[in-house]
Design a protein around this motif. Structure first.
Motif, PDB file in Angstrom:
ATOM      1  N   HIS A   1      36.876  38.625  49.844  1.00 32.06           N
ATOM      2  CA  HIS A   1      37.244  37.828  51.017  1.00 32.06           C
ATOM      3  C   HIS A   1      37.908  36.544  50.533  1.00 32.06           C
ATOM      4  CE1 HIS A   1      33.101  36.475  49.965  1.00 32.06           C
ATOM      5  NE2 HIS A   1      33.656  35.277  50.118  1.00 32.06           N
ATOM      6  N   LEU A   2      38.428  35.760  51.464  1.00 35.60           N
ATOM      7  CA  LEU A   2      39.026  34.481  51.090  1.00 35.60           C
ATOM      8  C   LEU A   2      37.930  33.552  50.580  1.00 35.60           C
ATOM      9  CD1 LEU A   2      41.492  33.918  54.073  1.00 35.60           C
ATOM     10  CD2 LEU A   2      41.990  34.805  51.793  1.00 35.60           C
ATOM     11  N   PRO A   3      38.034  33.102  49.345  1.00 38.73           N
ATOM     12  CA  PRO A   3      36.976  32.256  48.769  1.00 38.73           C
ATOM     13  C   PRO A   3      36.810  30.957  49.539  1.00 38.73           C
ATOM     14  CG  PRO A   3      38.448  33.091  47.059  1.00 38.73           C
ATOM     15  CD  PRO A   3      39.107  33.379  48.372  1.00 38.73           C
ATOM     16  N   ARG A   4      35.568  30.494  49.612  1.00 40.89           N
ATOM     17  CA  ARG A   4      35.247  29.227  50.256  1.00 40.89           C
ATOM     18  C   ARG A   4      34.595  28.293  49.239  1.00 40.89           C
ATOM     19  NH1 ARG A   4      33.761  33.202  53.907  1.00 40.89           N
ATOM     20  NH2 ARG A   4      31.612  33.152  53.163  1.00 40.89           N
ATOM     21  N   ARG A   5      34.735  27.018  49.488  1.00 35.82           N
ATOM     22  CA  ARG A   5      34.207  26.019  48.565  1.00 35.82           C
ATOM     23  C   ARG A   5      32.717  26.228  48.335  1.00 35.82           C
ATOM     24  NH1 ARG A   5      35.401  20.355  50.623  1.00 35.82           N
ATOM     25  NH2 ARG A   5      33.479  20.584  51.808  1.00 35.82           N
ATOM     26  N   GLY A   6      32.340  26.178  47.060  1.00 33.71           N
ATOM     27  CA  GLY A   6      30.945  26.336  46.684  1.00 33.71           C
ATOM     28  C   GLY A   6      30.577  27.757  46.280  1.00 33.71           C
ATOM     29  N   GLU A   7      31.407  28.748  46.660  1.00 30.21           N
ATOM     30  CA  GLU A   7      31.119  30.135  46.277  1.00 30.21           C
ATOM     31  C   GLU A   7      31.387  30.310  44.787  1.00 30.21           C
ATOM     32  OE1 GLU A   7      31.591  33.042  50.001  1.00 30.21           O
ATOM     33  OE2 GLU A   7      33.501  32.436  49.130  1.00 30.21           O
ATOM     34  N   GLN A   8      30.691  31.272  44.200  1.00 25.88           N
ATOM     35  CA  GLN A   8      30.847  31.490  42.770  1.00 25.88           C
ATOM     36  C   GLN A   8      30.760  32.960  42.425  1.00 25.88           C
ATOM     37  OE1 GLN A   8      27.110  30.139  40.560  1.00 25.88           O
ATOM     38  NE2 GLN A   8      26.910  29.003  42.487  1.00 25.88           N
ATOM     39  N   VAL A   9      31.331  33.292  41.279  1.00 23.13           N
ATOM     40  CA  VAL A   9      31.304  34.670  40.794  1.00 23.13           C
ATOM     41  C   VAL A   9      31.387  34.635  39.273  1.00 23.13           C
ATOM     42  CG1 VAL A   9      33.824  34.981  40.848  1.00 23.13           C
ATOM     43  CG2 VAL A   9      32.319  36.971  41.107  1.00 23.13           C
ATOM     44  N   GLN A  10      30.777  35.622  38.629  1.00 26.85           N
ATOM     45  CA  GLN A  10      30.838  35.727  37.176  1.00 26.85           C
ATOM     46  C   GLN A  10      31.783  36.857  36.787  1.00 26.85           C
ATOM     47  OE1 GLN A  10      26.974  36.025  35.350  1.00 26.85           O
ATOM     48  NE2 GLN A  10      26.239  34.081  36.214  1.00 26.85           N
ATOM     49  N   LEU A  11      32.605  36.571  35.780  1.00 35.25           N
ATOM     50  CA  LEU A  11      33.590  37.558  35.338  1.00 35.25           C
ATOM     51  C   LEU A  11      33.949  37.276  33.888  1.00 35.25           C
ATOM     52  CD1 LEU A  11      35.346  39.937  36.425  1.00 35.25           C
ATOM     53  CD2 LEU A  11      37.157  38.246  36.808  1.00 35.25           C
ATOM     54  N   GLY A  12      33.859  38.300  33.064  1.00 33.16           N
ATOM     55  CA  GLY A  12      34.249  38.153  31.663  1.00 33.16           C
ATOM     56  C   GLY A  12      33.432  37.128  30.906  1.00 33.16           C
ATOM     57  N   GLY A  13      32.163  36.967  31.262  1.00 30.83           N
ATOM     58  CA  GLY A  13      31.323  35.988  30.575  1.00 30.83           C
ATOM     59  C   GLY A  13      31.546  34.560  31.040  1.00 30.83           C
ATOM     60  N   LEU A  14      32.321  34.404  32.110  1.00 33.75           N
ATOM     61  CA  LEU A  14      32.578  33.078  32.656  1.00 33.75           C
ATOM     62  C   LEU A  14      32.054  32.994  34.083  1.00 33.75           C
ATOM     63  CD1 LEU A  14      36.302  32.575  31.535  1.00 33.75           C
ATOM     64  CD2 LEU A  14      34.251  31.737  30.373  1.00 33.75           C
ATOM     65  N   GLN A  15      31.612  31.817  34.466  1.00 38.85           N
ATOM     66  CA  GLN A  15      31.210  31.574  35.849  1.00 38.85           C
ATOM     67  C   GLN A  15      32.285  30.731  36.526  1.00 38.85           C
ATOM     68  OE1 GLN A  15      27.077  30.737  37.444  1.00 38.85           O
ATOM     69  NE2 GLN A  15      27.896  28.673  37.504  1.00 38.85           N
ATOM     70  N   PHE A  16      32.807  31.230  37.648  1.00 40.61           N
ATOM     71  CA  PHE A  16      33.834  30.542  38.413  1.00 40.61           C
ATOM     72  C   PHE A  16      33.210  30.022  39.703  1.00 40.61           C
ATOM     73  CE2 PHE A  16      36.042  33.504  35.714  1.00 40.61           C
ATOM     74  CZ  PHE A  16      37.213  32.855  35.345  1.00 40.61           C
TER      75      PHE A  16
END
Length: 294
Positions: A254-269
């Protein structure tokens, strides 16, 4: 010599009609627009006939449509609000200001709905120079508006009282979100560049003091992967994305919103700033570092 045809007492003098005969005939044949949609079509015709430019037409159309909009339509909803706890240590306040880069923060005490004032980020400098100051003395009054507040009226109030932020209240008196003067003005002039909008040639990955990084959403995926020495591959191996913002949005679904996070490739966004349906800035850290801090 007296006027042979004196004006009727109490009747305002009639304005002289300076239109030519041809103008009157043209207006009779082609009357003005009778509805908002007809007015917008007239503006489009004016642009086609080179009477006004494209940017002017878009701005005028936005002004017309804004009359139907309310604070509810442009506010930042409560879950995405960055709030300051009046009882938080100074170090926590400073960290919040640095990571979010806002200039104003609603301050609450106890429950998050209990907004007691607005803290200006620049006022924290006073606390650094005089730690004995009470943060309550730095708070400015909070302005509250209902969700149904029209944007035209809200803009008029912003200009009149020189406030740049208002807390939006729902019909039950609960905090529904916040709205800024920038949110309103963007409905007229489009997106306004701010402190996050750094030209690409000035860099798109910035190191922060807390061992995290601020990464522009339009940074190429390859550049992010190379900078952090990781492999960034989404859950759909067939999907290809040019920017890190596009890849993260696809992973979230979905369209990301401020404060949301996700982990990918050993990184946290973590989404720091989103505008117009796209992410402007992420806060990025290595998952190992995040786990160690927790």
């Amino acid at each position: 010599m007296s006027d042979p045809h004196p004006a009727h007492p109490g009747r305002p003098p009639e304005r002289e009609d300076k239109r030519t005969f041809l103008q009157k005939v043209a207006e009779f044949i082609h009357p003005g627009p009778d509805s908002r949609e007809e007015l917008i079509e007239t503006l489009a015709d004016a642009e086609d006939n080179d009477v006004i430019g494209a940017e002017s037409r878009v701005m005028l159309e936005r002004v017309i449509r804004m009359a139907d909009m309310s604070a509810r339509d442009v506010m930042v909803a409560t879950p995405r609000m960055d709030l300051v706890n009046i009882d938080a240590p100074f170090e926590d306040l400073l960290h919040l200001v640095i990571t979010t880069a806002h200039s104003r923060f609603p301050v609450y005490q106890g429950e998050r709905d209990n907004i007691i004032g607005i803290l200006m980020a620049k006022d924290l400098l006073k606390l650094q120079r005089a730690p004995e100051l009470n943060i309550r003395a730095l708070l400015r009054p909070a302005v509250f508006v209902p969700e149904s507040k029209g944007l035209n009226d809200l803009l008029r109030e912003f200009r009149g009282n020189r406030n740049h932020l208002a807390i939006v209240i729902d019909e039950f008196g609960r905090v529904a979100g916040l709205v800024t003067i920038e949110d309103v003005l963007e409905q007229i002039v489009g997106e306004i560049e701010d402190e996050f909008d750094i030209p690409e040639d000035n860099g798109d990955i910035f190191g922060l003091a807390d061992r995290t990084y601020r990464v522009s959403g339009d940074t190429p995926v390859e550049r992010v992967a190379e900078a952090f020495e990781v492999t960034l591959q989404g859950t759909d191996p067939d999907a290809q994305f040019d920017t890190i913002g596009g890849l993260i949005a696809h992973e979230m679904g979905h369209l990301p919103r401020r404060g949301e996070q996700v982990q990918l490739g050993g990184l946290q966004f973590v989404v720091l700033h989103a505008k117009g349906g796209s992410v402007r800035w992420f806060k990025v850290s290595r998952v190992d570092d995040t786990s160690a801090d927790g």
